[in-house]
Scaffold this active site. Structure first.
Site, PDB file in Angstrom:
ATOM      1  N   LYS A   1      -4.246   3.081 -12.431  1.00  0.00           N
ATOM      2  CA  LYS A   1      -3.135   3.040 -13.165  1.00  0.00           C
ATOM      3  C   LYS A   1      -3.368   3.001 -14.758  1.00  0.00           C
ATOM      4  CE  LYS A   1      -0.703   0.534  -9.897  1.00  0.00           C
ATOM      5  NZ  LYS A   1      -2.053   0.382  -8.922  1.00  0.00           N
TER       6      LYS A   1
ATOM      7  N   GLN B   1      -6.433  -0.447  -8.013  1.00  0.00           N
ATOM      8  CA  GLN B   1      -5.734  -0.893  -9.236  1.00  0.00           C
ATOM      9  C   GLN B   1      -5.916  -0.218 -10.481  1.00  0.00           C
ATOM     10  OE1 GLN B   1      -4.360  -4.695  -9.129  1.00  0.00           O
ATOM     11  NE2 GLN B   1      -4.805  -5.167 -11.270  1.00  0.00           N
TER      12      GLN B   1
ATOM     13  N   ASN C   1      -7.286  15.328 -45.720  1.00  0.00           N
ATOM     14  CA  ASN C   1      -8.004  15.284 -44.528  1.00  0.00           C
ATOM     15  C   ASN C   1      -7.128  15.567 -43.075  1.00  0.00           C
ATOM     16  OD1 ASN C   1     -10.379  14.688 -45.841  1.00  0.00           O
ATOM     17  ND2 ASN C   1      -9.711  12.434 -45.671  1.00  0.00           N
TER      18      ASN C   1
ATOM     19  N   SER D   1      -7.856   9.907 -48.798  1.00  0.00           N
ATOM     20  CA  SER D   1      -9.080   9.206 -48.620  1.00  0.00           C
ATOM     21  C   SER D   1      -8.993   7.787 -49.299  1.00  0.00           C
ATOM     22  CB  SER D   1     -10.060   9.845 -49.430  1.00  0.00           C
ATOM     23  OG  SER D   1     -11.112   9.071 -49.818  1.00  0.00           O
TER      24      SER D   1
ATOM     25  N   ASN E   1       0.544  -1.479  -0.010  1.00  0.00           N
ATOM     26  CA  ASN E   1      -0.033   0.112  -0.007  1.00  0.00           C
ATOM     27  C   ASN E   1       0.834   1.223   0.055  1.00  0.00           C
ATOM     28  OD1 ASN E   1      -1.903  -1.964   0.215  1.00  0.00           O
ATOM     29  ND2 ASN E   1      -2.791  -1.368   2.141  1.00  0.00           N
TER      30      ASN E   1
ATOM     31  N   HIS F   1     -19.146  32.979 -31.927  1.00  0.00           N
ATOM     32  CA  HIS F   1     -20.353  32.351 -32.475  1.00  0.00           C
ATOM     33  C   HIS F   1     -19.895  31.800 -34.122  1.00  0.00           C
ATOM     34  CE1 HIS F   1     -22.919  33.851 -29.024  1.00  0.00           C
ATOM     35  NE2 HIS F   1     -22.262  34.987 -29.267  1.00  0.00           N
TER      36      HIS F   1
ATOM     37  N   LYS G   1      -9.084  14.433 -51.579  1.00  0.00           N
ATOM     38  CA  LYS G   1      -9.178  14.581 -50.253  1.00  0.00           C
ATOM     39  C   LYS G   1      -8.014  15.256 -49.484  1.00  0.00           C
ATOM     40  CE  LYS G   1     -12.331  14.921 -47.963  1.00  0.00           C
ATOM     41  NZ  LYS G   1     -13.286  13.900 -47.030  1.00  0.00           N
TER      42      LYS G   1
END
Lengths: 444, 444, 444, 444
Positions: free
Chosen positions: B309, B306, B269, B261, B94, B140, B267
């Site tokens: 982790k 445990q 991306n 793509s 511990n 916005h 494309k």
């Protein structure tokens, strides 16, 4: 749509922060010539009156009041006319609301810190008073080693100390003035932001206007600190709920903090603690809300940010109440030291001490552990206790056993063995209490 | 059940922390006579060898190795025999695991701080170099006012600065040594915890053994700081993804940070940014995991812990990679200042300036706002721009308009109007960059 | 960046779904003339070989293999040449990965459903065998009324029944074929999607290609069902952990499902149950991950979606293991009926029966509740039990008390009073077990 | 503590469910002789009066009213005297509140289902009316292929269809009567639970009393369905927010659903959509709250469960409002087909069609993809479009190119190529709309 859009229903609690901010802003506007001195005096007077109207529950919200900011400005204009129409010069709702929220949060953090200190004091007082009670200490809810009840209590003291530290850090990071950042690009009226910060007791002025109106870190950090604090209380609540079962019987909640059953006349339920435990989920959910909202938007201000307020207000209120209730529980809960002792009657809590005893006699730790493991199994099978075994039997397990092994089977002996710093030995707990008192004295 | 119970598969990354802790503990054991000097030397030597075995990928995990702690002790005993069976004297898993985790976290925080600084440096460099690019600022996602691209970049610098502060606070609170707290009640061998702390570079010794083995605040606080940091990156990623659309066209990711793509040959991306945005959800989820786990247990240690982790390790790795990728994006992304300018061609970004102009001429802010609102609607209907209107038309909206109104319709003029501290005016950004550099110099 | 971008490290578990999908797609391509019959046969043969290579751990991942889809196509082309370069005709990774995930999920749901049934069978068997054990029933962790141990066990049976229903609903909604939706706009090769669905055992064909590639509802719904299922197990785990404390002593975990302490030789910790409880947080966190990711993106496919896989795979594995472990716990845990009885020795669990007795004698419920409340307090103060009171004393509380009141103080009498459907009366539990068996027979 | 404990402030919205439940329970009590016929009639009459008092806002809550259940019983007793003190016979707040919540939820689900249908109808109407608008389809926010605006709209229709299915499933699983389960062990008065279920329109009677009072799955499942529904709306909101930027300009929100700026006169912000996007985080947080609360408790009822109500009520209200607002947005938002077309002016959206063209001419898909990739890069460098290239240039990339390649460069041609089921071809969208209408007709 109005109902969906408007926030006055909940953001009205910001009234004091909003008005305080406007009073300071009016002064700044006077400085750059937007307000004459006479206008400034009238505006400040009117704003203070509005503050009073809110404080006395006399402020009447109009259907056109979208939020606390428009409500205050509307009322100000009703009161002073034209100067009211100037108060928003160079200001945007974006820097205004960020300022309000930070002011509000700093004030509330101060209040919550006091509540924590109150709880810590209750702990200190109780730990000091009940520093002679031995109880079983648990890991995995299995009896492990004897500990002092006061040592257990003090563990919460230190958790709360960290909670305060987190609050302090968060408060410090809140103390950065956004006012004067405009909508996002800055203020175009040569407003004196340093003076504004001084006026409003902010430690710093924000360095970048885009960041200033976009940022809600300070709320998330606060919610996170609150989630941790509530988690602390929840864990102690869990312990106390278990300990207040008939089967444990270690503690008994005061009537004020427990309730009866609508069906079962004998019941006394630890509702206060269960509520604290439940409300921890509430605060964690509030944190989740804001994290998800913030994660989903680009810079700078989007209306999504309106969702920052309710989780914040709800969390403050929840934490405040939980701290108060828990303080009440700490103050009033009865303990039953006799039952704590009785539950250790099988003496299994001494097993580590027996192993350590062998180690001190020169055995390798792993071997000592194994031998005592065997001894424990033997005792369990025979239904015997450590103190009942004759030395000859001990010798069968290890020749290192000696007459003085019987000294181990005393709870106070065991407790006081753990004398390294932070251990459960009485001297250590006394030291903790002394340290704790010193800390509180320093802080307040 | 073994597979369910054992943690060696993931906690082996703690090997260095575990061994470092054991080396220090061996010294402490020597001091209290558990180890002879000769044993101590052998133990330390063997532990260092084990460290090397791990570092070189030569350590062979055995089926009996439950976790990193048992694995290291098993190997130590293989190497040195009996003294290996003493290393755990007075220690419990511990306090051991809590010590390992804190050490590990402090080291990792240091690493992540460096990564943040690297990203900040990339920002500074770019902001300094591209300090002459004007772009639309958004609230916005609607065009609001012109800002400097460098001002936008610098906003991230300040967010990261706060992230580092949170890491530092968290590191400080991690720097509390639990070792010597035993299973929960303390150490019974008069171990010198202060010396242990010094040896392991901990700033403090934990005050209460129960708290010491129960506490995982430091991990939650770290996860929370990481969630905020990732949220920051996610918001910038969102901006850049939108800006790299054909419709905006402001930025163009380098080939290294975008992908093609499988179906559409044209494309390109922005996968790197989308991954960062997605991984923010991952880190938020990790935080929720641990909060939920901790909230659901009583004191002190339960095996539920445990589950602390994997969220921790996964978060460290995710944040590390995200910071590196984002640095690459900052360094390599091409910008298209021409498109930024072109998108402001309708001149609506000047509306605030026109209103402010009227205010400076003496109009009440609210009236100026209203007049410009009307003017904007009129322009929209007629399909005209501010700069195209003759003064006579302006006069129809307000007699305060004057010849000098046309000076407003220059982006640099607008940008430089926001000259209050933290605003987008060039001088303010130059100051930010200077401040930023100073800060980094101070820290490293 | 490659390491950040590539998913092969974790999405390789989809190999069977991916290859199965490709086999079906090859058939569809043959039908529209892209593959000759001979090519089709070679492609299918090669795909099956690749399936075997994966199954036998012989498939070698190349650094260029970005994900499972490119890995399979690369290997296919190695094996068959040109036809391999045709397999992706009209297909996009977007509809391909959605198809793989749905297939995979349906298979895994089937597996998990079997695991639930196994656990339900274990419950039925145990409830049937141990249908004569009376224990205290709890609300608020306070003793409430006596219940049958088998009734308690059966409550989990019905929760699991709902879990299966949710899995079934989710499976049904997963059974919608996205293949043939292309990148987002649909398939331009007149592919026969109905035939594809049949081939792959999908119940429906997706109605809208944009939705088809955007949608991850089925994973979220699955994660949510898993979070609820784990929450169920967690609550029972919590009960059993509390009951395995020395203070309760109702249950004793088998050695296989508990572990010892590294420090305390006497400890037997319920690690298995604590892990299940902890892993519930893990699954809740996984759900939060995906919800946050999905919430943060526009339509259709963004790379953020790559973050759907690890939470899914991790959850499947966690739930599978937890169900198995819990089944083992149900099968092997020893109960101590004597201790269950002993803990009700104070007879307080009869309080409701006494109140009900008075009601049946004609008293108003609220009055009966109050009188018994007073009686209980009196008993507590005097340290007496219900059965010890002479009738004369009873009469002092209510003249309605009669000689037959003493019949109440029998646990079996109390249990069998609750004979309404779903109650704890033995007949009701027998009926539940019968119903449960019938249900399982129907389903498998 | 009272304020902390009492729930009347928020659970009063359950009044109709609570009173409806009590009316049915009164009938059941009459059947077993607790109520005379005359008492029963008086009780029912009084309960209906109380219902009216609530409905008309005339019910006066007393400080002693802990929750809606005690409030109703208190008022009932005021009205009818003694029979009011019998209504709780054999009932516990545990089975009562579970019954109330289930009734309430079923009613609210019905209401929300209607709101979804309303939104679906608005979508159908608009898709039918605007079935001739071509727009760019996106993946990764990059233009991919042309799609129909109506196809895009219909994708939401199908998502909502799944949302309704989830609501229906959840409603079905809510339709299990807990009343008659007592506190946890069952009802001891031979109450006829089947008749109760019939009376209250529950489809089933709960099978196990412990499960009945412990279970809140139905709320979690509902919150999860709501989180998914909100996530759907959020994704469309995100699209529309981006599309309403000046840079895209595809859509224009109605004034009713957008708001101005306090500082910038030209602004028209998509507040309605941003709020929906933000409120999605709120609902996800609500789900998190309840999952965390439920995960943290043992069986059966603990007061933590009180935290189930506010997240539920808040979610219902949030989802209801969001559906309405979104329906308004769908109905009123203006689209700009010209801008949609203009943004595809560079013709890159035809790249897939060109590759497919080559495939149909006999090229291997991977080779076609590569050739078009090269062609696209060449076009980009030269600043040319597909339609501008002479055939001779095409031939340089592949001799398979032919005169008919120019037919590809027509948006409608491209759209109609995707004619497989669910594709964007007009015929497919017409079919979707027809199917959609049929579904709605069937359901209502």
């Amino acid at each position: 749509m109005n109902r969906f859009n408007n926030s006055i229903a909940f953001d009205k609690v910001l009234y004091e922060a909003d008005i305080t901010g406007s009073i300071a802003y009016a002064k700044a506007l006077k400085k750059i010539g937007i307000f004459t001195n006479e206008e400034y005096i009238r505006v400040v007077k009117a704003l203070k009156e509005i503050l009073n109207e809110f404080a006395n529950g006399k402020f009447v919200i109009q259907p056109s009041d979208e939020d606390i900011h428009t409500a205050v400005e509307r009322r100000l204009t009703e009161k002073v006319g034209d100067p009211g129409r100037k108060i928003h010069t160079g200001r945007s709702r974006n820097d205004q609301v960020a300022t309000d929220l930070r002011l509000f949060l700093m004030w509330k953090v101060d209040e919550l810190m006091k509540k924590i200190v109150d709880l810590q004091k209750a702990i200190l007082r109780r730990a000091e008073k009940e520093n002679n009670v031995v109880m079983p200490g648990y890991t995995h809810l299995q009896q492990a080693q004897p500990i002092l009840w006061s040592h257990y209590l003090m563990s919460l003291f230190w958790m709360l100390q960290r909670d305060k530290e987190r609050f302090q850090d968060c408060r410090l990071r809140s103390s950065v003035l956004p006012l004067g950042s405009g909508a996002l690009a800055g203020n175009a009226f040569l407003i004196d932001r340093g003076a504004l910060a001084k006026e409003l007791n902010f430690a710093w002025v924000s360095e970048n206007s885009i960041d200033a109106v976009s940022d809600r870190d300070f709320i998330i950090e606060f919610l996170s600190a609150c989630a941790i604090l509530m988690m602390h209380l929840s864990r102690y609540a869990e312990d106390l709920i278990i300990w207040s079962s008939v089967e444990f019987g270690f503690v008994e909640l005061d009537e004020a903090y427990s309730t009866g059953s609508s069906m079962m006349p004998q019941k006394k339920n630890p509702d206060s603690l269960e509520l604290i435990r439940g409300k921890t989920g509430r605060v964690i959910g509030n944190l989740m809300k804001l994290l998800t909202v913030m994660k989903g938007i680009p810079l700078t201000y989007s209306k999504d940010l309106q969702e920052d307020k309710e989780p914040l207000f709800d969390t403050i209120e929840t934490v405040r109440a939980s701290l108060e209730i828990f303080k009440g529980v700490v103050k009033t809960t009865k303990i039953h030291p006799d039952k704590m002792l009785a539950k250790m009657d099988d003496e299994m809590v001494f097993a580590t001490d027996v192993a350590d005893y062998l180690v001190k006699k020169g055995l390798l730790f792993r071997d000592a552990h194994k031998i005592v493991g065997r001894l424990v199994r033997w005792l369990t099978e025979k239904g015997k206790k450590f103190s009942e075994l004759p030395l000859t039997t001990y010798k069968r397990f290890s020749t290192l056993f000696d007459d003085n092994v019987y000294r181990l089977f005393d709870l106070w002996h065991s407790v006081n063995l753990r004398s390294a710093e932070g251990g459960t030995a009485k001297a250590s707990v006394v030291k903790q209490i002394r340290e704790g008192k010193k800390l509180l004295r320093k802080q307040l």
